[in-house]
Design a protein around this motif. Structure first.
Motif, mmCIF file in Angstrom:
data_model
loop_
_atom_site.group_PDB
_atom_site.id
_atom_site.type_symbol
_atom_site.label_atom_id
_atom_site.label_comp_id
_atom_site.label_asym_id
_atom_site.label_seq_id
_atom_site.Cartn_x
_atom_site.Cartn_y
_atom_site.Cartn_z
ATOM 1 N N LEU A 4 0.834 -1.196 0.000
ATOM 2 C CA LEU A 4 0.000 0.000 0.000
ATOM 3 C C LEU A 4 0.871 1.248 0.000
ATOM 4 O O LEU A 4 1.987 1.254 0.529
ATOM 5 N N SER A 5 0.347 2.342 -0.567
ATOM 6 C CA SER A 5 1.022 3.628 -0.434
ATOM 7 C C SER A 5 0.815 4.148 0.988
ATOM 8 O O SER A 5 -0.003 3.611 1.752
ATOM 9 N N GLY A 6 1.558 5.209 1.349
ATOM 10 C CA GLY A 6 1.409 5.760 2.685
ATOM 11 C C GLY A 6 0.000 6.245 2.953
ATOM 12 O O GLY A 6 -0.555 6.017 4.035
ATOM 13 N N GLY A 7 -0.595 6.921 1.967
ATOM 14 C CA GLY A 7 -1.954 7.403 2.144
ATOM 15 C C GLY A 7 -2.961 6.278 2.272
ATOM 16 O O GLY A 7 -3.897 6.344 3.073
ATOM 17 N N GLN A 8 -2.777 5.226 1.468
ATOM 18 C CA GLN A 8 -3.680 4.083 1.550
ATOM 19 C C GLN A 8 -3.576 3.399 2.905
ATOM 20 O O GLN A 8 -4.583 3.055 3.530
ATOM 21 N N ALA A 9 -2.348 3.209 3.383
ATOM 22 C CA ALA A 9 -2.151 2.546 4.677
ATOM 23 C C ALA A 9 -2.794 3.353 5.799
ATOM 24 O O ALA A 9 -3.405 2.784 6.717
ATOM 25 N N GLN A 10 -2.675 4.691 5.722
ATOM 26 C CA GLN A 10 -3.257 5.517 6.770
ATOM 27 C C GLN A 10 -4.776 5.454 6.735
ATOM 28 O O GLN A 10 -5.433 5.448 7.782
ATOM 29 N N ARG A 11 -5.361 5.382 5.552
ATOM 30 C CA ARG A 11 -6.814 5.269 5.465
ATOM 31 C C ARG A 11 -7.293 3.903 5.951
ATOM 32 O O ARG A 11 -8.370 3.800 6.556
ATOM 33 N N GLU A 53 -1.881 12.413 15.916
ATOM 34 C CA GLU A 53 -1.164 12.880 14.723
ATOM 35 C C GLU A 53 -1.429 11.969 13.518
ATOM 36 O O GLU A 53 -0.495 11.469 12.885
ATOM 37 N N PRO A 54 -2.690 11.748 13.148
ATOM 38 C CA PRO A 54 -2.984 10.777 12.089
ATOM 39 C C PRO A 54 -2.491 11.186 10.707
ATOM 40 O O PRO A 54 -2.414 10.334 9.817
ATOM 41 N N LEU A 55 -2.155 12.464 10.491
ATOM 42 C CA LEU A 55 -1.759 12.926 9.165
ATOM 43 C C LEU A 55 -0.285 13.330 9.086
ATOM 44 O O LEU A 55 0.209 13.669 8.012
ATOM 45 N N ALA A 56 0.424 13.279 10.206
ATOM 46 C CA ALA A 56 1.760 13.869 10.266
ATOM 47 C C ALA A 56 2.764 13.168 9.362
ATOM 48 O O ALA A 56 3.693 13.801 8.844
ATOM 49 N N ALA A 57 2.631 11.867 9.153
ATOM 50 C CA ALA A 57 3.635 11.115 8.401
ATOM 51 C C ALA A 57 3.398 11.130 6.892
ATOM 52 O O ALA A 57 4.159 10.519 6.144
ATOM 53 N N LEU A 58 2.368 11.839 6.424
ATOM 54 C CA LEU A 58 1.995 11.796 5.014
ATOM 55 C C LEU A 58 2.617 12.942 4.238
ATOM 56 O O LEU A 58 2.867 14.022 4.782
ATOM 57 N N ASP A 59 2.836 12.715 2.927
ATOM 58 C CA ASP A 59 3.278 13.812 2.072
ATOM 59 C C ASP A 59 2.100 14.740 1.809
ATOM 60 O O ASP A 59 0.951 14.454 2.180
ATOM 61 N N SER A 83 -0.998 13.245 -0.170
ATOM 62 C CA SER A 83 -1.719 12.243 0.610
ATOM 63 C C SER A 83 -2.399 12.879 1.809
ATOM 64 O O SER A 83 -3.510 12.504 2.189
ATOM 65 N N ARG A 84 -1.734 13.864 2.410
ATOM 66 C CA ARG A 84 -2.295 14.527 3.579
ATOM 67 C C ARG A 84 -3.623 15.193 3.232
ATOM 68 O O ARG A 84 -4.594 15.089 3.984
ATOM 69 N N HIS A 85 -3.667 15.871 2.086
ATOM 70 C CA HIS A 85 -4.896 16.519 1.660
ATOM 71 C C HIS A 85 -6.002 15.498 1.455
ATOM 72 O O HIS A 85 -7.148 15.692 1.891
ATOM 73 N N GLU A 86 -5.685 14.396 0.783
ATOM 74 C CA GLU A 86 -6.693 13.385 0.487
ATOM 75 C C GLU A 86 -7.205 12.721 1.758
ATOM 76 O O GLU A 86 -8.419 12.530 1.930
#
Length: 374
Positions: free
Chosen positions: A149-156, A174-180, A183-186
């Motif tokens: 999974l991509s980072g954004g997919q894994a976080q979702r 900090e659920p969005l801190a590790a995203l680019d 991905s953070r926007h999405e």
């Protein structure tokens, strides 16, 4: 000094989903926080590094042992005299900055894990997991493992796993801190949509005011293990009570004293003079005598190449220390007495020929200065 209500703001008047009166200590650090969160409410927990934000979430979740006080969820005591339920019996959803997905399980089975822990059958849990993946536009990745999974997919996926059991309290660290940035926007967009549907309470730890503005109904600010202020982000920006809050929200904040004007004072009726700690003075709308905070929004500060004319009472010279472009505007850091941050258009910077090291004058209308008890 201000009253506790002035410093910390109001809590929800309806019976909250969660109420925590928490005391926890490790070494010299002591966490001492009281808060309440209502049904459907999202509360952002803000504060500098080391303030105790993550410790607060871990203590509420039961992951930090040795906490004292009282924590109740829908009237059920999780922590209190003779009661200290383990994490798996608290019925709380928790997600950390690192998504911590099980590497050997597919996305579907990661989401189904929490449902299985609640006693659901394997088939029902996997069916519900598929529905949650669809809600996060992840229907095509159900059979993939985390390393696919991509980072954004894994976080979702991690968010879906936390929300699937429909916890009455959701804790997000900090659920969005590790995203680019993309991905953070999405993920922020998806999280906002899902939280708007969540019937329970949510505590969101974040360092980013954009996340707080986008996701939270109000904010609680913690410094040195204590709540120093709470309210909506607009309320905090209008009346910050610490340098951290002012810096976070981009507001100039000063401490000062309003003295009783002597007979024959040059300060006109309906105005007060505030002598600032560290030097400088503001003429403001009538303010109570005593110690005060003074808040000035950067966009209320005008920049001039020489002394401004007219009846401006708050004007002083300074030197441009730095120029900081932000979203089509420019923040001008000016050292002086007092130092101040102004926000102007890019066109104004070019027209005035502003540069670091240049001499300028700044001015602020008395009506644009917010003064309130310290």
């Amino acid at each position: 000094m201000s009253t506790e209500a002035e410093a910390t703001g109001a809590v929800p008047t309806d019976e909250p989903v969660v109420r925590a009166e928490l005391r926890w200590q490790r070494g010299a650090f002591e966490l001492h926080v009281d808060l309440a969160v209502g049904a459907g409410e999202v509360v952002a927990v803000l504060g500098p590094n080391g303030a105790g934000k993550t410790s607060l979430l871990r203590a509420i979740a039961g992951l930090e042992r040795g906490a004292h006080g009282h924590i109740a969820l829908d009237g059920t005591t999780l922590l209190g005299p003779g009661v200290d339920l383990p994490p798996d019996r608290r019925g709380i959803g928790l997600m950390f900055q690192e998504h911590l997905l099980f590497p050997h399980l597919t996305a579907r089975d990661n989401v189904a894990f929490g449902l299985r822990c609640r006693g659901r059958s394997r088939a029902a849990s996997r069916s519900d997991a598929d529905a949650w993946l669809e809600r996060f536009d992840l229907g095509a990745v159900g059979d993939r493992r985390p390393d696919e999974l991509s980072g954004g997919q894994a976080q979702r996926v991690a968010l879906a796993r936390a929300l699937a059991p429909e916890p009455r309290l959701l804790l997000l660290d900090e659920p969005l801190a590790a995203l680019d940035a993309t991905s953070r926007h999405e993920v922020r967009r998806d999280l906002r949509r899902r939280l708007s549907e969540h019937a329970g309470a949510t505590l969101l730890v974040t360092h980013d005011p954009i996340d707080a503005f986008a996701l939270a109904d109000r904010a609680v600010v913690i410094e040195h293990g204590r709540v120093v202020q709470q309210g909506t982000l607009d309320e905090l920006a209008r009346r910050p009570r610490s340098a951290y809050v002012a810096d976070l929200l981009g507001v100039n904040l000063y401490r000062g004293v309003v003295a009783r004007p002597p007979a024959g004072s040059a300060v006109e009726a309906g105005r007060s003079a505030v002598d600032l700690v560290g030097g400088g003075r503001f003429i403001v709308a009538a303010a109570p005598v005593g110690d005060v905070f003074v808040a000035v929004r950067p966009n209320a500060v005008a920049v001039h190449l020489g002394p401004p004319g007219g009846s401006t009472r708050n004007a002083w010279p300074g030197t441009v220390d730095a120029l900081e472009p932000i979203a089509g505007r420019v923040r001008i850091h000016v050292t002086g007495s007092p130092s101040v941050v102004a926000e102007v258009t890019e066109e104004a910077v070019a027209e005035l020929g502003l540069r670091a090291g240049g001499d300028v004058w700044v001015s602020v209308k008395a009506t644009e200065v917010d003064t309130y008890p310290a």
